[in-house]
Scaffold this motif. Sequence first.
Motif, PDB file in Angstrom:
ATOM      1  N   GLY A 172      46.154  37.592  26.152  1.00  0.00           N
ATOM      2  CA  GLY A 172      47.017  36.437  26.355  1.00  0.00           C
ATOM      3  C   GLY A 172      47.146  36.025  27.811  1.00  0.00           C
ATOM      4  O   GLY A 172      47.108  34.842  28.144  1.00  0.00           O
ATOM      5  N   ARG A 173      47.292  37.022  28.694  1.00  0.00           N
ATOM      6  CA  ARG A 173      47.549  36.662  30.094  1.00  0.00           C
ATOM      7  C   ARG A 173      46.349  35.991  30.741  1.00  0.00           C
ATOM      8  O   ARG A 173      46.503  35.258  31.720  1.00  0.00           O
ATOM      9  CB  ARG A 173      47.996  37.889  30.887  1.00  0.00           C
ATOM     10  CG  ARG A 173      46.951  38.920  31.091  1.00  0.00           C
ATOM     11  CD  ARG A 173      47.552  40.243  31.438  1.00  0.00           C
ATOM     12  NE  ARG A 173      48.339  40.780  30.323  1.00  0.00           N
ATOM     13  CZ  ARG A 173      49.050  41.898  30.385  1.00  0.00           C
ATOM     14  NH1 ARG A 173      49.099  42.591  31.490  1.00  0.00           N
ATOM     15  NH2 ARG A 173      49.712  42.343  29.339  1.00  0.00           N
ATOM     16  N   PHE A 185      57.738  35.207  29.185  1.00  0.00           N
ATOM     17  CA  PHE A 185      57.449  36.640  29.157  1.00  0.00           C
ATOM     18  C   PHE A 185      57.026  37.064  30.561  1.00  0.00           C
ATOM     19  O   PHE A 185      56.727  36.227  31.404  1.00  0.00           O
ATOM     20  CB  PHE A 185      56.363  36.946  28.114  1.00  0.00           C
ATOM     21  CG  PHE A 185      56.213  38.427  27.932  1.00  0.00           C
ATOM     22  CD1 PHE A 185      57.276  39.187  27.461  1.00  0.00           C
ATOM     23  CD2 PHE A 185      55.042  39.079  28.280  1.00  0.00           C
ATOM     24  CE1 PHE A 185      57.166  40.558  27.346  1.00  0.00           C
ATOM     25  CE2 PHE A 185      54.927  40.453  28.154  1.00  0.00           C
ATOM     26  CZ  PHE A 185      55.986  41.197  27.684  1.00  0.00           C
ATOM     27  N   THR A 208      54.367  38.415  31.956  1.00  0.00           N
ATOM     28  CA  THR A 208      53.060  37.987  32.474  1.00  0.00           C
ATOM     29  C   THR A 208      53.015  36.473  32.641  1.00  0.00           C
ATOM     30  O   THR A 208      52.343  35.946  33.530  1.00  0.00           O
ATOM     31  CB  THR A 208      51.910  38.405  31.536  1.00  0.00           C
ATOM     32  OG1 THR A 208      52.130  37.812  30.253  1.00  0.00           O
ATOM     33  CG2 THR A 208      51.800  39.897  31.400  1.00  0.00           C
ATOM     34  N   THR A 209      53.737  35.773  31.768  1.00  0.00           N
ATOM     35  CA  THR A 209      53.754  34.306  31.856  1.00  0.00           C
ATOM     36  C   THR A 209      54.456  33.894  33.139  1.00  0.00           C
ATOM     37  O   THR A 209      53.961  33.077  33.916  1.00  0.00           O
ATOM     38  CB  THR A 209      54.485  33.712  30.626  1.00  0.00           C
ATOM     39  OG1 THR A 209      54.232  34.514  29.499  1.00  0.00           O
ATOM     40  CG2 THR A 209      54.062  32.300  30.375  1.00  0.00           C
ATOM     41  N   THR A 265      58.157  29.885  23.555  1.00  0.00           N
ATOM     42  CA  THR A 265      57.603  31.186  23.173  1.00  0.00           C
ATOM     43  C   THR A 265      58.126  31.563  21.784  1.00  0.00           C
ATOM     44  O   THR A 265      59.337  31.620  21.568  1.00  0.00           O
ATOM     45  CB  THR A 265      58.017  32.249  24.213  1.00  0.00           C
ATOM     46  OG1 THR A 265      57.565  31.802  25.491  1.00  0.00           O
ATOM     47  CG2 THR A 265      57.405  33.603  23.906  1.00  0.00           C
ATOM     48  N   ASN A 267      60.068  36.894  22.955  1.00  0.00           N
ATOM     49  CA  ASN A 267      59.970  38.345  23.179  1.00  0.00           C
ATOM     50  C   ASN A 267      61.027  38.849  24.148  1.00  0.00           C
ATOM     51  O   ASN A 267      61.810  39.748  23.824  1.00  0.00           O
ATOM     52  CB  ASN A 267      58.552  38.671  23.693  1.00  0.00           C
ATOM     53  CG  ASN A 267      58.309  40.165  23.836  1.00  0.00           C
ATOM     54  OD1 ASN A 267      59.149  40.973  23.490  1.00  0.00           O
ATOM     55  ND2 ASN A 267      57.150  40.533  24.334  1.00  0.00           N
ATOM     56  N   ASP A 272      53.633  29.472  23.365  1.00  0.00           N
ATOM     57  CA  ASP A 272      53.163  30.841  23.599  1.00  0.00           C
ATOM     58  C   ASP A 272      53.338  31.489  22.229  1.00  0.00           C
ATOM     59  O   ASP A 272      54.436  31.870  21.837  1.00  0.00           O
ATOM     60  CB  ASP A 272      54.030  31.501  24.680  1.00  0.00           C
ATOM     61  CG  ASP A 272      53.678  32.968  24.897  1.00  0.00           C
ATOM     62  OD1 ASP A 272      53.004  33.556  24.018  1.00  0.00           O
ATOM     63  OD2 ASP A 272      54.088  33.537  25.912  1.00  0.00           O
ATOM     64  N   SER A 294      48.061  35.755  22.420  1.00  0.00           N
ATOM     65  CA  SER A 294      47.570  37.121  22.538  1.00  0.00           C
ATOM     66  C   SER A 294      47.286  37.613  21.129  1.00  0.00           C
ATOM     67  O   SER A 294      48.222  37.802  20.340  1.00  0.00           O
ATOM     68  CB  SER A 294      48.623  38.011  23.202  1.00  0.00           C
ATOM     69  OG  SER A 294      48.247  39.365  23.057  1.00  0.00           O
TER      70      SER A 294
HETATM   71  C1  LIG Z   1      55.470  36.427  24.515  1.00  0.00           C
HETATM   72  C2  LIG Z   1      54.266  36.988  25.190  1.00  0.00           C
HETATM   73  N1  LIG Z   1      53.464  36.185  25.908  1.00  0.00           N
HETATM   74  C3  LIG Z   1      52.359  36.643  26.510  1.00  0.00           C
HETATM   75  C4  LIG Z   1      51.983  37.970  26.440  1.00  0.00           C
HETATM   76  C5  LIG Z   1      50.725  38.425  27.142  1.00  0.00           C
HETATM   77  O1  LIG Z   1      49.747  38.819  26.244  1.00  0.00           O
HETATM   78  P1  LIG Z   1      48.680  39.963  26.662  1.00  0.00           P
HETATM   79  O2  LIG Z   1      49.425  41.257  26.724  1.00  0.00           O
HETATM   80  O3  LIG Z   1      47.658  39.921  25.563  1.00  0.00           O
HETATM   81  O4  LIG Z   1      48.099  39.594  27.969  1.00  0.00           O
HETATM   82  C6  LIG Z   1      52.792  38.846  25.707  1.00  0.00           C
HETATM   83  C7  LIG Z   1      52.429  40.282  25.645  1.00  0.00           C
HETATM   84  O5  LIG Z   1      53.205  41.161  25.394  1.00  0.00           O
HETATM   85  C8  LIG Z   1      53.959  38.347  25.053  1.00  0.00           C
HETATM   86  O6  LIG Z   1      54.745  39.128  24.330  1.00  0.00           O
END
Ligand SMILES: Cc1ncc(COP(=O)(O)O)c(C=O)c1O
Length: 458
Positions: free
Chosen positions: A102-103, A126, A128-129, A183, A187, A216, A256
């Motif tokens: 995802g990232r 999140f 990484t976002t 999102t 999360n 997301d 992701s």
């Molecule tokens: C809401 C959300 N966005 C983005 C990501 C990023 O995905 P990835 O871990 O595959 O890079 C996550 C990962 O936990 C997530 O929960």
Amino acid sequence: MDLPRTIIEPFRIHAVEPIRITTREERAAALEAAGWNLFAIHAEDVLIDLLTDSGTGAMSRDQWAAVQHGDESYAGSPSWYAFLEAVQELFPFPHVIPTHQGRAAEKILFSVLGGPDKVIPNNTHFDTTRANVEFTGAEAVDLVIPEGGDPQAIHPFKGNMDVARLDSILEACGDRVPVVFVTVTNNSGGGQPVSLENLRQVRAVCDRHGVPLFLDACRFAENAWFIKTREPGQTERSVVDIVHDMAALADGMTMSAKKDGLANIGGWLAMRDSALAEQCRTMLILTEGFPTYGGLAGRDLEAIAQGLREVVDEDYLRYRIRSTAYLGEALDEAGVPVVKPYGGHAVYLDARALLPHVPPLAYPGQALAIALYLEGGIRGCEIGTVMFGRHPDGTETPAAMDLVRLAIPRRTYTQSHIDYVIEVVIAVAARAAELRGYRIADEPPALRHFTARFEPIS
Ligand SMILES: Cc1ncc(COP(=O)(O)O)c(C=O)c1O
């Protein structure tokens, strides 16, 4: 068929993985060696690993069979077309750009759309976002409804965006907002869903200001199940129809596949806008790979394609959401403060409420997560001031909440594993007053929770 009284796993176990029981002394030594950072613990020293639900689930027999169909042609592999078809069956965006997770999709999109002076609203970014937004110099703004920031507030869609605040941000600085994100599920806010009604309202505000809306969509199927079971008028609809509605309201998505792709790796970026897709594909080739495989092997593309068909199975989703709630209900009944309603993929312990004597800047979530590991070999994840407290200018303030996330890998643990988790959490909660905070001994400039080293405050 009538539903059974107990909602059971709609599968049986076909291959097993051993897990290792350690002594308290071994766990204490492992913690010290890891600088009290649970990300640095060897996975073999963990008994029940609830660090994340990302890429940690069990693949099905049919996914493993699909892996054997993986075609590793550099360009135009049949595995790419299988992946593309499965993605577009759910999300009919014309442009699909595969990424290794995802990232990577976020990195590519924000490299194109972000930059200094830009503002990116989201219900809650999140980690990484947020990091990928801020890395470009843009500002990441969280606009979840007020209930979303209150662990005890009951609301069926606590992940909803605060539409009025979004409207005023777009009014004030619309030309600096290249995209609005939502999102699903939220999360960082407790795995809470977003309603179709809220997505419609967000869409209307975006339309008024001429700004595109992206999802997301990591946990789109869990979000759709919550819509089906909680949103008026949706009960009789299929999960797939609800996913189509979610997709129709958006201009694009990041994904992701390690979550609701039921795969161990993978992701994608998808969109309607051809010019934007062109720019993103150029970045993809620079950083990930050719557009028909992105960062993935053909076998991964096959596993995701099959996973996407399995994740919208309603027996699976009923079991998935019910088994998460089973953990939450047992802890709530025992008086452990948990975020309510329970999220789809995780139960979140409210560490700030359980450890009121540990101030947020002494990281109550970290203290609780460490105690769970020491007590019973359970690895959870701090979602609080360690993860979100430090700002790009180096200053630090308490995060909105200090939580410990117990994320449930998909199709992986049985009810007795979860019963054991319940016993351990209750035992730790009973002596919460004895737990002490931590200080950070050493931290990197960004995403510090992954690699920081801690020291107990004596
Ligand atoms: C809401 C959300 N966005 C983005 C990501 C990023 O995905 P990835 O871990 O595959 O890079 C996550 C990962 O936990 C997530 O929960």
